[in-house]
Structures are given as structure tokens and as C-alpha cells.
Design an enzyme around this catalytic site. Structure first.
Site, PDB file in Angstrom:
ATOM      1  CG  ASN A  61      -0.479   0.129   2.221  1.00 58.09           C
ATOM      2  OD1 ASN A  61       0.360  -0.703   3.016  1.00 58.09           O
ATOM      3  ND2 ASN A  61      -0.837   0.753   3.901  1.00 58.09           N
ATOM      4  CD  GLU A  63      -1.276   5.544   5.157  1.00 59.69           C
ATOM      5  OE1 GLU A  63      -1.420   6.028   5.610  1.00 59.69           O
ATOM      6  OE2 GLU A  63      -2.416   4.335   5.464  1.00 59.69           O
ATOM      7  CB  CYS A  72      -5.790  -0.529  -1.406  1.00 62.69           C
ATOM      8  SG  CYS A  72      -6.641  -0.247  -0.811  1.00 62.69           S
ATOM      9  CD  GLU A  74      -5.915  -5.887  -0.963  1.00 63.82           C
ATOM     10  OE1 GLU A  74      -4.705  -4.773  -0.750  1.00 63.82           O
ATOM     11  OE2 GLU A  74      -5.956  -6.374  -0.148  1.00 63.82           O
TER      12      GLU A  74
END
Length: 159
Positions: A61, A63, A72, A74
Site C-alpha cells: 500500500n 498512502e 491499496c 492489492e
């Protein structure tokens, strides 16, 4: 009329119960989790995807102070795999997430946005992607398809 829906998943007892390929994916997701940029949530997530050609793609991930701008693990991993291997099917996806300092955790499933993205690639390749979500200490849940975690899904058939 009331209907019930069941979420189908398998609880895998521990890391040692995984086969060699699944252990590689677990280890890769756990390792890449260390590269997460999670300065705000301090929640680090790693993801590993096994492609049909045997490649293992990883991501974490990322940010941003402007929260909606982050991504994210994924989706970071799926989008990179799809961009670099556009015609290669995704077979298995492993995700491990926990706070930075956690020594163990509860298995964390993909969020709603990630579930929707995984659904899109399952539709594109016309077959499910096995989803594994695990804790740092090896508690693991497995589904055969994201549809098991997203029973009311929105896809191209609605457009």
C-alpha cells in the site's frame, strides 16, 4: 421475500499447511509489506500475485496526505501485473495486512474497492482468482473467487 447469502471461504490452519507455491506467495506478501508507505494509517499491507506463467508480482500500500490519492496493496499489484502482463491470467492473490508494530493480527480481507478491481480482472480472464488473506503469524483464509466475498457485485453486464 428474505434471502440468505453465504460467504464461502476455507480456514487454513497455519502456514505449514500451505503447499510450496502458497508458502512462496505468503512469504513474498509478508516481505513486501515492509515496503508499504503508510505514514498516516500505520497499517502496512503486502500483496503477492501468482500469474499463470509462474511469475510472482508483489506490491504494497502507498498512502498520501491527500487520502484518496493513495492506493491499496492489492490494486497496486493487480494494476502493475495487468499493465506488464496484459494477457496472462492471475491465478492466486495473497494479502497480509496489520499495523506496523503488530506481531500478529487477524486476517484482513481486501477492501471494497479492491474487491471490485479483482472482480474486473476475474471477468476479463473469465475465471476466478484464488484469494488468500492472512495474518502475520499464519492464520489464513482462502476463497476460490472474489465473488465469494462480493455476492452483490457490479460488473459490465449492468452497463
Amino acid at each position: 421475500m428474505e434471502k440468505e447469502f453465504k460467504i464461502s471461504f476455507e480456514a487454513i490452519s497455519n502456514y505449514e499447511s500451505l503447499d510450496a507455491t502458497e508458502k512462496k506467495l505468503f512469504d513474498a506478501a509478508k516481505k513486501i509489506r515492509e515496503n508499504a508507505y503508510a505514514e498516516y494509517s500505520h497499517f502496512h499491507v503486502g500483496c503477492a500475485i501468482l500469474l499463470e506463467n509462474g511469475e510472482i508480482i508483489t506490491g504494497s500500500n502507498q498512502e498520501n496526505a491527500a487520502y484518496p490519492s493513495g492506493l491499496c496493496a492489492e490494486r497496486t499489484t493487480i494494476f502493475w501485473a495487468a499493465a506488464n502482463f496484459p494477457n496472462v491470467k492471475m491465478k492466486k492473490l495473497f494479502v497480509i495486512g496489520a499495523s506496523k508494530e503488530a506481531l500478529s493480527s487477524t486476517p484482513i480481507p481486501p477492501c471494497g474497492a479492491c474487491r471490485q478491481s479483482i472482480l474486473e480482472y476475474e471477468a476479463k480472464q473469465k475465471e476466478g482468482i484464488e484469494i488468500y488473506f492472512a495474518s502475520l503469524d499464519g492464520e489464513i483464509f482462502k476463497t476460490k473467487s472474489i465473488r465469494d466475498l462480493l455476492p452483490f457485485s457490479f460488473d459490465a453486464s449492468f452497463l
